[in-house]
Structure formats: C-alpha cells, structure tokens
Design a protein around this motif. Structure first.
Motif, PDB file in Angstrom:
ATOM      1  N   SER A   1      -8.498   7.944  12.446  1.00 56.95           N
ATOM      2  CA  SER A   1      -8.836   6.899  11.583  1.00 56.95           C
ATOM      3  C   SER A   1      -8.244   6.650  10.353  1.00 56.95           C
ATOM      4  O   SER A   1      -8.551   5.548   9.682  1.00 56.95           O
ATOM      5  CB  SER A   1     -10.280   7.323  11.348  1.00 56.95           C
ATOM      6  OG  SER A   1     -10.468   8.495  10.503  1.00 56.95           O
ATOM      7  N   THR A   2      -7.404   7.400  10.006  1.00 57.98           N
ATOM      8  CA  THR A   2      -6.557   7.185   8.746  1.00 57.98           C
ATOM      9  C   THR A   2      -4.943   7.319   8.992  1.00 57.98           C
ATOM     10  O   THR A   2      -4.801   8.002   9.747  1.00 57.98           O
ATOM     11  CB  THR A   2      -7.027   8.207   7.668  1.00 57.98           C
ATOM     12  OG1 THR A   2      -6.578   9.292   7.786  1.00 57.98           O
ATOM     13  CG2 THR A   2      -8.460   8.099   7.158  1.00 57.98           C
ATOM     14  N   THR A   3      -4.383   6.632   8.015  1.00 53.89           N
ATOM     15  CA  THR A   3      -2.880   6.737   8.268  1.00 53.89           C
ATOM     16  C   THR A   3      -2.249   7.983   7.716  1.00 53.89           C
ATOM     17  O   THR A   3      -2.683   8.684   6.972  1.00 53.89           O
ATOM     18  CB  THR A   3      -2.117   5.442   7.436  1.00 53.89           C
ATOM     19  OG1 THR A   3      -0.822   5.564   7.616  1.00 53.89           O
ATOM     20  CG2 THR A   3      -2.334   5.431   5.969  1.00 53.89           C
ATOM     21  N   THR A   4      -1.156   8.355   8.283  1.00 56.83           N
ATOM     22  CA  THR A   4      -0.315   9.629   7.845  1.00 56.83           C
ATOM     23  C   THR A   4       0.928   9.179   7.566  1.00 56.83           C
ATOM     24  O   THR A   4       1.938  10.045   8.028  1.00 56.83           O
ATOM     25  CB  THR A   4      -0.556  11.019   8.902  1.00 56.83           C
ATOM     26  OG1 THR A   4      -0.054  10.337  10.057  1.00 56.83           O
ATOM     27  CG2 THR A   4      -2.071  11.195   8.777  1.00 56.83           C
ATOM     28  N   THR A   5       1.361   7.960   7.230  1.00 59.81           N
ATOM     29  CA  THR A   5       2.696   7.473   7.086  1.00 59.81           C
ATOM     30  C   THR A   5       3.023   7.629   5.546  1.00 59.81           C
ATOM     31  O   THR A   5       2.323   6.942   4.780  1.00 59.81           O
ATOM     32  CB  THR A   5       2.792   6.148   7.457  1.00 59.81           C
ATOM     33  OG1 THR A   5       2.606   6.148   8.953  1.00 59.81           O
ATOM     34  CG2 THR A   5       4.174   5.559   7.471  1.00 59.81           C
ATOM     35  N   PRO A  61      -3.343   3.174  11.499  1.00 63.79           N
ATOM     36  CA  PRO A  61      -4.551   3.348  12.444  1.00 63.79           C
ATOM     37  C   PRO A  61      -5.519   2.352  12.068  1.00 63.79           C
ATOM     38  O   PRO A  61      -6.287   2.059  12.775  1.00 63.79           O
ATOM     39  CB  PRO A  61      -4.626   4.814  12.236  1.00 63.79           C
ATOM     40  CG  PRO A  61      -3.608   5.224  12.059  1.00 63.79           C
ATOM     41  CD  PRO A  61      -2.803   4.548  11.249  1.00 63.79           C
ATOM     42  N   GLU A  62      -5.855   1.843  10.761  1.00 64.41           N
ATOM     43  CA  GLU A  62      -6.757   1.228  10.535  1.00 64.41           C
ATOM     44  C   GLU A  62      -6.775  -0.055  10.942  1.00 64.41           C
ATOM     45  O   GLU A  62      -7.596  -0.851  11.351  1.00 64.41           O
ATOM     46  CB  GLU A  62      -6.832   0.965   8.988  1.00 64.41           C
ATOM     47  CG  GLU A  62      -7.376   2.337   8.250  1.00 64.41           C
ATOM     48  CD  GLU A  62      -6.548   3.373   7.838  1.00 64.41           C
ATOM     49  OE1 GLU A  62      -5.233   3.183   8.431  1.00 64.41           O
ATOM     50  OE2 GLU A  62      -6.672   4.270   7.285  1.00 64.41           O
ATOM     51  N   ILE A  63      -5.514  -0.760  10.777  1.00 61.80           N
ATOM     52  CA  ILE A  63      -5.032  -2.057  11.569  1.00 61.80           C
ATOM     53  C   ILE A  63      -5.337  -2.081  13.111  1.00 61.80           C
ATOM     54  O   ILE A  63      -5.910  -3.180  13.488  1.00 61.80           O
ATOM     55  CB  ILE A  63      -3.418  -2.366  11.183  1.00 61.80           C
ATOM     56  CG1 ILE A  63      -3.615  -2.529   9.560  1.00 61.80           C
ATOM     57  CG2 ILE A  63      -3.365  -3.849  11.768  1.00 61.80           C
ATOM     58  CD1 ILE A  63      -2.353  -2.923   9.108  1.00 61.80           C
TER      59      ILE A  63
END
Length: 480
Positions: free
Chosen positions: A84-88, A348-350
């Motif tokens: 669900s959240t980005t890790t970039t 991931p949000e997008i």
C-alpha cells in the motif's frame, strides 16, 4: 480620348508600382525571419526558466528526462508496506547511489536471459525452435499465430562503429536511453540533449540508420552488445494511458485519435470528465487487436522479436540506471553522466488508484492479452490483482492458467529489512545503551525527498522509472 490618357499614365507608373511591391515583399520576408528567431529565443529562454524553477522546487539539479505531464501524488504517511505504500528512495540528480558489484550484476543478467530463453524454448519459437513437440495451450497458439515469424531487424537502432544495438520499445525508457545513444555519436553536447525539438528516439533513428543490407544484420549483431528493454506490462499500459489519454487538454492528439472514440463507445454513465477513464481504456484494449494501435499498447514481443534475435542483455525499466551503467561498462563506453540521473516511479498508491477501477476478471483478461511479455521477462501479477474489485461476473477457470506466482527474489523486502537494521544499529551506536526513536530527516539538508518511513511517493513526468533499490541485485543473488 480619356482611355488612351489613362493607359499612358498606367504605363508610366507601372515600373514604380512593381518596384514598390517587390520592396514590400522583401521587407515582409525579412521581418518574418527576424520575428521567428526572436520568438524562438524567447520561447527557449522561457522554457529554460520554467525548467530551472521546477527543478529548484523539487530540490534537484536542472535536468529533464523525457516529456509528458506530471501528476504528483501526496507523500505517503505512516509505516510503509509492500502493498500500500511506496518504498522508493528519491535521490538528487548528481548523487546516484553506487552500483552493485560486477559479479552481482552479471548473475542477475544471466538469470534474466535464462528466463527469456526458457520462454522461447517452451513456445518452440525462433532461435529456440526444435522438432520436439510442446504442450502449448490454445490461447497461446492463437497469440503466437499473430506474432512475427522472422526477426524484425528494422526495429533496431544499430551502431556498427560502437558494436551496439537496442530495440527501442515505447514507454520502456527509450527516450532517456536515446539521449545516451546520441551522446555516443559525439554530435551532441550534454546540454543540447535536453533542448531537442523532436523526441530523442526519433533523432536517434536518423543517427543510427539501417545497415546497408538485411544480410549484414546477423553478422553485426553477433559481435555487438544487443539490448532488449523490458518493463512490467501493466505499468507500461498505465504510463501510456496517463500520458496519451487521461488529460485531453495536455494531449489533444491522443483524445482526438483514440479518447473520443473510447468515450463514445464504452462510457456507460455520464459525469466522468472529457477523457476516458482507465477502466474504459482497458475495455477498449480487450475488445481490439493491438496490432494496429499505439506501439506502447503492443507486446514488446511483436516489435522486438526477442525469440528471433539473440539479445545478450535485458534491461528492466525498474532498474534502468544500473542496467545501462552495466551495459556501458561491458561495451567499454565508461560511466554515464551523473547529472542525467533522476528517479521517476509509479508508486503503489498510483497503481491502486487506477487498478481499483477494474474487476478481477478484467485484470485476468488483460494478463491473458499480454501473457507472453510476463513470461519473457519474469514479471508477476499479485500486486495488480490485489487492487482489483471482485466484480459480479464469474471468473473463467481458463484465465487462472499460467498466472505468474510470487517471485522467489524478494529483493525490495530484503533491502527494507537490511536498511532498518542498519538504521537501528546507527541509533544504538549514537545513543549508547538507550534506544530513542529515529528522528525524521530534513530533506532540505540531505538533498533527499523523504517522508514517513524515510521514503517518499514521488512521480515525475517521464517514461523513466528508477530501480526499486540500487542494491536489489545483491539481495537477489543471495536469494538465488
């Protein structure tokens, strides 16, 4: 008589009139040329000023990679997760992280080639065809029947001088890589590569023309570094939709050519805006053969014929920076210019925002249409399936055949854990025996755009997506 008098006067004044007309025409063309040059200079200066302002506001150096428009999501808050959240991590344009070791890169690329060759051998196709019978499903046989039966050499950008060949698949990062190719020619300075009047890939086609004969291609390619560019098929479609169809005001050509027809045919309820929704776009793709549509909507197998051309390197959009660094090193070109390093990503949000419009059946139908690209490059489907709605229609069991399972290379998760352990170790060393919460970093001081779990959800307008982690190959090598 009156008329002879008038005629005599006209005859006397005619040369003067003609001279006046000629002078007026000359002045007109001269002033038009001067005004055109002034407008061009004014446009370029305004473009440069707006670029600099935008880059300063983003905390990066003045570098643009590619075109298109930008939709920046709100930064993620709270703890990050793999779904669900980005890790970039977003870095500055002048400070890319060091690349993985050479042996790790070599092992990763050998694994990619093995995946590619295994798929071609399973389909008994191209260079991997044999007399052995293969168990191929009917839908795969139907798809194979629409694919080219011979190598499409005309799709390649080939440099006989540099022993390099690239298949420029649309929306796979080719605009960024084309700038690097143009730099190799020695005809372009670095600052010129970001002020081109045509897409870099179109200019690269003129600078890397066709070879003199088709018979020459196998000979040249046999002693060249041949690059096949890959990307997750669904991310590629989503990026293309956002660039071509989502905003008719910023891309009127895409709306007039496709969007208006999609809305007229597939819109079920009013009130969704002028442009087609992502769900309407997917229904359009499912109802049409993509052979005559946009290049970015066609499987890369159709354009690059990876089973008929002996590619010896596969670059992935998700790790493009490290992959091209490694390619340049193998080819003896040296290192890439670090000022051309910018992180772009679909978070991931997008993905959740758009794929939550689809039902699970639509996602599976879309996978069936692009199944070969999934199998050629080893991409998985779990994340996009998790975002889809259950839907009311029953799922056809045939759609569940050959769905790619969870990859054994949990590179991002392993790297997150190692980063957290390293940060906790630093905290422990700084505080002695006491453990204190890790402070939120100040992005203005470090040059990193970080929020929440020391990461940011950032997207910049371009078809370049960064590696999820510059050290993910190392973890992949350990997992393997």
């Amino acid at each position: 008589m009156v008329f002879p008098g008038i005629i005599r006067r006209v005859n006397k004044t005619l040369p003067a009139l003609l001279q006046t007309i000629v002078i007026i025409c000359l002045l007109h063309f001269l002033t038009q040329g001067i005004l055109t040059k002034i407008n061009k200079k004014f446009h370029l200066s305004r473009y440069s000023h707006s670029d600099a302002t935008t880059q300063r506001s983003m905390g990066r150096a003045s570098t643009r990679i590619g075109g298109g428009f930008s939709r920046r999501p709100r930064p993620a808050r709270g703890r990050s997760s793999s779904t669900s959240t980005t890790t970039t991590t977003t870095t500055t344009t002048t400070t890319p992280l060091p690349p993985p070791p050479d042996d790790v890169m070599e092992q990763e690329h050998q694994r990619r080639l093995e995946t590619l060759h295994t798929a071609c051998a399973r389909w008994n196709l191209g260079l991997w065809s044999s007399n052995k019978s293969t168990n191929i499903s009917a839908d795969v046989m139907a798809t194979l029947a629409t694919m080219p039966k011979s190598p499409l050499y005309q799709a390649l950008l080939v440099s006989e001088k540099h022993h390099l060949a690239v298949c420029p698949a649309a929306r796979n990062g080719i605009q960024w890589l084309a700038r690097r190719l143009l730099r190799l020619t020695g005809r372009f300075e670095e600052h010129q590569l970001h002020r081109l009047h045509e897409p870099p890939a179109a200019i690269a086609r003129h600078n890397f023309p066709y070879l003199s004969s088709w018979e020459k291609y196998p000979i040249v390619l046999a002693k060249s570094l041949t690059i096949l560019m890959a990307r997750h098929p669904f991310d590629r479609l989503l990026a293309s939709y956002r660039h071509i169809l989502e905003d008719p005001e910023k891309n009127p050509h895409g709306y007039l050519h496709y969007g208006r027809r999609i809305v007229r045919t597939y819109r079920q309820a009013p009130g969704h805006g002028k442009g087609p929704t992502f769900e309407e776009f997917v229904r359009f793709l499912l109802a049409h053969d993509t052979h005559h549509l946009e290049d970015a909507w066609q499987p890369t197998m159709r354009r690059c014929t990876p089973c008929h051309i002996g590619y010896n390197m596969v670059t992935k959009y998700e790790t493009l920076w490290n992959d091209v660094q490694w390619a340049w090193k193998r080819a003896g070109f040296g290192t890439l210019n670090t000022t051309d390093y910018v992180v772009y990503t679909l978070t991931p949000e997008i993905r959740r925002q758009y794929f939550s419009e689809l039902t699970l059946t639509q996602v599976l139908e879309l996978f069936k249409k692009y199944k070969m690209d999934f199998q050629l490059y080893g991409y998985t489907l779990e994340e996009h399936m998790a975002y889809a709605k259950p839907g009311e229609e029953a799922i056809d069991p045939a759609l569940l055949v050959d769905i790619p399972r969870v990859s054994p290379y949990h590179l991002q998760d392993v790297q997150e854990q190692s980063q957290e352990q390293a940060l906790l170790k630093v905290d422990h060393e700084n505080t002695g025996r006491e453990q204190v919460p890790y402070p939120e970093p100040d992005s203005s001081n470090t040059g990193l755009a970080l929020t929440g779990e020391r990461h940011a959800a950032v997207e910049v307008s371009n078809d370049i997506e960064p590696p999820k982690d510059n050290w993910q190959f190392q973890n992949g090598a350990r997992a393997s």
